[in-house]
Enzyme design. Structure first.
Site, PDB file in Angstrom:
ATOM      1  N   ASN A 211       0.010  -1.362   0.148  1.00 43.67           N
ATOM      2  CA  ASN A 211      -0.373   0.391  -0.210  1.00 43.67           C
ATOM      3  C   ASN A 211       0.762   1.179  -0.103  1.00 43.67           C
ATOM      4  O   ASN A 211       1.542   0.956  -0.361  1.00 43.67           O
ATOM      5  CB  ASN A 211      -0.826  -0.032   0.619  1.00 43.67           C
ATOM      6  N   PHE A 328      -5.058   2.963  14.500  1.00 41.93           N
ATOM      7  CA  PHE A 328      -4.612   4.304  13.726  1.00 41.93           C
ATOM      8  C   PHE A 328      -5.464   4.128  12.065  1.00 41.93           C
ATOM      9  O   PHE A 328      -5.613   2.644  12.552  1.00 41.93           O
ATOM     10  CB  PHE A 328      -3.441   5.155  13.314  1.00 41.93           C
ATOM     11  N   LYS A 346     -11.299  -3.139  18.944  1.00 37.37           N
ATOM     12  CA  LYS A 346     -10.084  -4.019  19.709  1.00 37.37           C
ATOM     13  C   LYS A 346      -9.714  -3.401  20.764  1.00 37.37           C
ATOM     14  O   LYS A 346      -7.981  -3.819  21.198  1.00 37.37           O
ATOM     15  CB  LYS A 346      -8.651  -2.680  18.146  1.00 37.37           C
TER      16      LYS A 346
END
Ligand code: CTP
Length: 416
Positions: A211, A328, A346
């Site tokens: 990416n 993030f 999470k």
């Protein structure tokens, strides 16, 4: 705004051949926003022209006993008092000896003696002079005082034609030490683990899925955390960036390698900041041989990678470490819903969300524009440099660590 912005920095240059490399340091200090006053010894001025420093700093450089400042009604006392920081680069064996004895026979040594500001020393000299016990004792005497810190010397080719210890530290490293000297040390004694960059998931020996992450945000976090006193480990996917000074970098390629590296380090970490753009899916199998065009378009079978952050969130509820977990969320569009979702799913303390489509907030730029989302709500930061964004994120980490510490102390006090 950087810690050097608007501050007066005295750049003392003593007479070693490394003096020419101080010109680059002067430029970096000016670029960081400092007002730089160069003060050269007589011998330094024979090696590098004071005019070079004047051109770089926009102020006449002082030489030997000084003069230009005196004409403006300023002396070493004013200079020592007004300076936020002194950097002596290069610091020769002779100047170190004088400073260690409190001698004041030129403007450089007088200013150091007449100041209470922190001093960054960049020793540079011939190896035998460096290794001489007298030089070592002089430096040790200075470093016993909290005001003084030394950077280098490193190993390299020396001007005398020899190879060995004595080469002045790189100007970038000295700038970093200058920034650290003026930064709050609110992460001293803390271990901070940062991940950065993309991962690469191989398709065959020459191709991979990846990416556009440049790694800049994670590297800025690692750099600023180290500057604020933390012991920093940076687990990095492939990037074009140099490891920040004082940071231990572990280089990885794939999501699986990143997961292993993070697991190995996380148990000791006080805070983990997962800024890496970890691949969510990887090819089930990488071909052992290069895929050939003639075989036609390959069928790609992808399997999910481990979610490293979610794994840390789960384990933390049992072991209590790492104390602070930051995730993030790089989104296209409003990042807040996804950030809130990741925070809960999470089990994180903070999620830094950004919209990569906004100008100045995408890939490979020096700036960012983020939302800080936690259980209390969200804070939108303005468009900032990645270093300033990192500083704001770390302010939150410091506050979270302090809150955890006071929570941990609470019950014990109650029992007492
Ligand atoms: N992350 C991780 N392990 C993975 C994938 C992501 O630890 N295998 C971390 C990233 O470093 C980042 C956060 O999780 O801190 C991003 O969460 P994720 O759900 O992967 O984000 P996206 O892939 O952008 O999410 P989605 O497609 O769910 O919007």
């Amino acid at each position: 705004m950087g810690v050097l912005e608007g501050k007066l920095v005295v750049l003392g240059v003593s007479g070693g051949i490394a003096a020419y490399r101080s010109c680059e340091l002067a430029r970096l200090l000016v670029k960081a926003g400092a007002r730089v006053q160069a003060v050269l010894t007589d011998y330094a001025a024979r090696l590098v022209g004071p005019l070079t420093f004047q051109a770089l700093t926009g102020r006449p450089a002082e030489v030997g006993a000084g003069g230009a400042l005196a004409q403006a009604g300023m002396d070493h006392i004013d200079l020592g008092r007004d300076a936020a920081l002194l950097v002596v680069a290069p610091a020769t064996a002779n100047t170190l000896a004088k400073l260690a004895c409190g001698l004041a026979d030129n403007l450089l040594t007088t200013t150091v003696l007449a100041s209470r500001a922190p001093v960054v020393l960049a020793p540079a000299m011939n190896t035998r002079m460096w290794e001489n016990p007298l030089t070592q004792q002089n430096l040790a005497r200075l470093l016993a005082l909290p005001r003084f810190r030394a950077v280098g010397p490193g190993v390299g080719a020396l001007a005398c034609g020899e190879e060995g210890v004595g080469r002045m530290a790189e100007p970038e490293e000295l700038l970093e030490a200058a920034l650290a000297a003026l930064s709050p040390q609110d992460l001293a004694g803390r271990r901070v683990l940062v991940s950065a960059g993309p991962t690469r998931e191989p398709l065959d020996p020459v191709r991979y899925l990846s990416n556009r992450s440049s790694g800049r945000m994670g590297y800025a976090l690692a750099r600023v955390a180290a500057r604020r006193g933390a012991e920093v480990v940076l687990v990095s996917g492939p990037t074009a960036l140099q490891a920040p000074p004082g940071v231990r970098r572990v280089e990885v390629q794939t999501a699986a390698e990143m997961a292993r590296a993070i697991r190995a380090e996380a148990g000791r970490a006080d805070a983990v900041l997962m800024a890496a753009a970890v691949a969510d899916f990887a090819p089930r199998r990488a071909a052992g041989e290069k895929l050939k065009k003639a075989s036609g378009p390959p069928a790609l079978e992808l399997v999910p990678t481990q979610d490293i952050l979610a794994g840390l969130g789960e384990r933390r509820t049992r072991a209590g470490r790492p104390r602070v977990l930051v995730g993030f969320a790089a989104e296209t569009g409003d990042p807040r819903p996804a950030a809130r979702d990741k925070l809960r799913r999470k089990r994180l303390d903070l999620v830094v969300g950004n919209d990569v489509n906004l100008p100045g907030a995408g890939f490979d730029v020096q700036t960012n524009r983020v939302h800080l989302v936690d259980e209390a709500g969200d804070e939108e930061l303005p468009l900032l440099s990645k270093a300033d964004t990192a500083a704001r994120i770390l302010d939150r980490v410091v506050a979270l660590l302090a809150r955890r510490a006071s929570r941990a102390r609470g019950p014990r006090r109650a029992r007492a």
